[in-house]
Design a protein around this motif. Sequence first.
Motif, PDB file in Angstrom:
ATOM      1  N   SER A  47     -17.879   0.721  81.084  1.00 42.02           N
ATOM      2  CA  SER A  47     -18.189   1.127  79.725  1.00 42.02           C
ATOM      3  C   SER A  47     -18.224  -0.082  78.794  1.00 42.02           C
ATOM      4  CB  SER A  47     -17.123   2.122  79.273  1.00 42.02           C
ATOM      5  OG  SER A  47     -17.477   2.636  78.036  1.00 42.02           O
ATOM      6  N   GLY A  48     -19.264  -0.164  77.978  1.00 41.69           N
ATOM      7  CA  GLY A  48     -19.364  -1.254  77.014  1.00 41.69           C
ATOM      8  C   GLY A  48     -20.002  -2.515  77.572  1.00 41.69           C
ATOM      9  N   THR A  52     -26.664   0.725  78.137  1.00 44.21           N
ATOM     10  CA  THR A  52     -27.487   1.515  77.220  1.00 44.21           C
ATOM     11  C   THR A  52     -28.270   0.601  76.284  1.00 44.21           C
ATOM     12  OG1 THR A  52     -25.953   3.363  77.324  1.00 44.21           O
ATOM     13  CG2 THR A  52     -27.392   3.291  75.406  1.00 44.21           C
ATOM     14  N   THR A  53     -27.648  -0.491  75.875  1.00 48.22           N
ATOM     15  CA  THR A  53     -28.326  -1.434  74.974  1.00 48.22           C
ATOM     16  C   THR A  53     -29.590  -1.991  75.636  1.00 48.22           C
ATOM     17  OG1 THR A  53     -26.194  -1.984  74.000  1.00 48.22           O
ATOM     18  CG2 THR A  53     -28.002  -3.515  73.580  1.00 48.22           C
TER      19      THR A  53
HETATM   20  N1  LIG Z   1     -25.342   0.039  67.295  1.00 42.30           N
HETATM   21  C1  LIG Z   1     -24.356  -0.773  67.644  1.00 42.30           C
HETATM   22  N2  LIG Z   1     -23.703  -1.546  66.739  1.00 42.30           N
HETATM   23  C2  LIG Z   1     -22.717  -2.400  67.095  1.00 42.30           C
HETATM   24  N3  LIG Z   1     -22.295  -2.565  68.352  1.00 42.30           N
HETATM   25  C3  LIG Z   1     -22.879  -1.835  69.301  1.00 42.30           C
HETATM   26  C4  LIG Z   1     -23.950  -0.903  69.013  1.00 42.30           C
HETATM   27  N4  LIG Z   1     -24.336  -0.320  70.167  1.00 42.30           N
HETATM   28  C5  LIG Z   1     -23.571  -0.867  71.133  1.00 42.30           C
HETATM   29  N5  LIG Z   1     -22.701  -1.764  70.636  1.00 42.30           N
HETATM   30  C6  LIG Z   1     -21.725  -2.563  71.399  1.00 42.30           C
HETATM   31  O1  LIG Z   1     -22.433  -3.250  72.423  1.00 42.30           O
HETATM   32  C7  LIG Z   1     -21.687  -3.230  73.638  1.00 42.30           C
HETATM   33  C8  LIG Z   1     -22.506  -2.593  74.723  1.00 42.30           C
HETATM   34  O2  LIG Z   1     -22.649  -1.222  74.443  1.00 42.30           O
HETATM   35  P1  LIG Z   1     -23.480  -0.230  75.366  1.00 42.30           P
HETATM   36  O3  LIG Z   1     -23.521   1.080  74.700  1.00 42.30           O
HETATM   37  O4  LIG Z   1     -24.779  -0.867  75.720  1.00 42.30           O
HETATM   38  O5  LIG Z   1     -22.562  -0.160  76.673  1.00 42.30           O
HETATM   39  P2  LIG Z   1     -22.717   0.740  77.972  1.00 42.30           P
HETATM   40  O6  LIG Z   1     -22.681  -0.191  79.120  1.00 42.30           O
HETATM   41  O7  LIG Z   1     -23.903   1.629  77.836  1.00 42.30           O
HETATM   42  O8  LIG Z   1     -21.381   1.589  77.954  1.00 42.30           O
HETATM   43  P3  LIG Z   1     -21.095   3.136  78.368  1.00 42.30           P
HETATM   44  O9  LIG Z   1     -20.933   3.135  79.875  1.00 42.30           O
HETATM   45  O10 LIG Z   1     -19.820   3.452  77.675  1.00 42.30           O
HETATM   46  O11 LIG Z   1     -22.245   3.964  77.903  1.00 42.30           O
HETATM   47  C9  LIG Z   1     -20.398  -2.498  73.342  1.00 42.30           C
HETATM   48  O12 LIG Z   1     -19.401  -3.442  73.069  1.00 42.30           O
HETATM   49  C10 LIG Z   1     -20.725  -1.684  72.101  1.00 42.30           C
HETATM   50  O13 LIG Z   1     -19.576  -1.485  71.332  1.00 42.30           O
END
Ligand SMILES: Nc1ncnc2c1ncn2[C@@H]1O[C@H](COP(=O)(O)OP(=O)(O)OP(=O)(O)O)[C@@H](O)[C@H]1O
Length: 311
Positions: A47-48, A52-53
């Motif tokens: 997670s994080g 998703t980004t």
């Molecule tokens: N809109 C936003 N503004 C600020 N920080 C963000 C934003 N979206 C994501 N982040 C940060 O960017 C990092 C990556 O987030 P992301 O959602 O891509 O992780 P993930 O791998 O998809 O996690 P998960 O498995 O929980 O979905 C995290 O530290 C998150 O807090």
Amino acid sequence: MTEQRKKLIQVQDLTVKFGSRRHSFTAVDNVSFHIYQGETFGLVGESGSGKTTIGRSIIRIHPTAGGKILFDGKQINGPIPRQLDQEVTRRIQMIFQDPMSSLNERAKVDYIVSEGLHAGHHGLTAAQRREKVAKALSDVGLLPEFASRFPHEFSGGQRQRIGIARALIMEPDFIIADEPISALDVSIRAQVLNLLSRLQKERGLTYLFIAHDLSVVRFICDRIAVIHKGKLVELAESEELFARPLHPYTRALLSAIPQPDPIAERKKTLLVYDPACHDYTPDNPPAWQEAFPGHYVLASQKELDAWQKLS
Ligand SMILES: Nc1ncnc2c1ncn2[C@@H]1O[C@H](COP(=O)(O)OP(=O)(O)OP(=O)(O)O)[C@@H](O)[C@H]1O
Ligand SMILES: [Mg+2]
């Protein structure tokens, strides 16, 4: 002679930042990979880690701070012509993690599923649109009469099917499935996976499949990339990754997969990844390198030599 496979998606040195210029946070750091047409490509990490980004950068929701994203040979990040933007909006679709919160509660299924059509496909009559919705619903195993109901009337699995119908109605080439089954009951996960795999065969779809553990992606992905804190640490064909994991983070993820044998499960040790285990120095920096054919890893030269010897 090896056949040249078409790269539908190319991500080159992608960097995505959040925050202001003075206090910025790098969520995705110099990530590179490509996805072949017709392939299911897995992106796995905790997670994080930035999964998703990356997906949201490909569908142009997040601006990119550096690097390039190419779709079907054309650059799609940054400012692009309106026509290409419309093309990308139709041809790339995303299925979301949590079907309980990703559907608009106040809209009927008919509107939710056909929402994307309002922007691009002009000139559809109401009857043609209804017909497309009915077809999309039946393609995902739902009854056409569900169109007049609201999301709260459906179970998690049915709601995820509605999300898939909403993507399919656009006739996409490429679907980003962002943890599409992690919020679902174990008993219906296989049904949704089977649906995705049937649709892929019938329509020649290409998938980016995002997950946080390796067990889900093992059997459905052709190749898998492992991401840790915004950086790719390993990428290989699925079988190769499971047979010969190199990076300690990948090894830790693998050790977390439950084993069917209860005795083996009780005896096994969970590996914990400690980033301090690396011997990185300015003379021995980590780099993205090919350890074995098609098997890439983030490693220093010393690590690479040691890991190659061990496997
Ligand atoms: N809109 C936003 N503004 C600020 N920080 C963000 C934003 N979206 C994501 N982040 C940060 O960017 C990092 C990556 O987030 P992301 O959602 O891509 O992780 P993930 O791998 O998809 O996690 P998960 O498995 O929980 O979905 C995290 O530290 C998150 O807090
Ligand atoms: Mg996510």
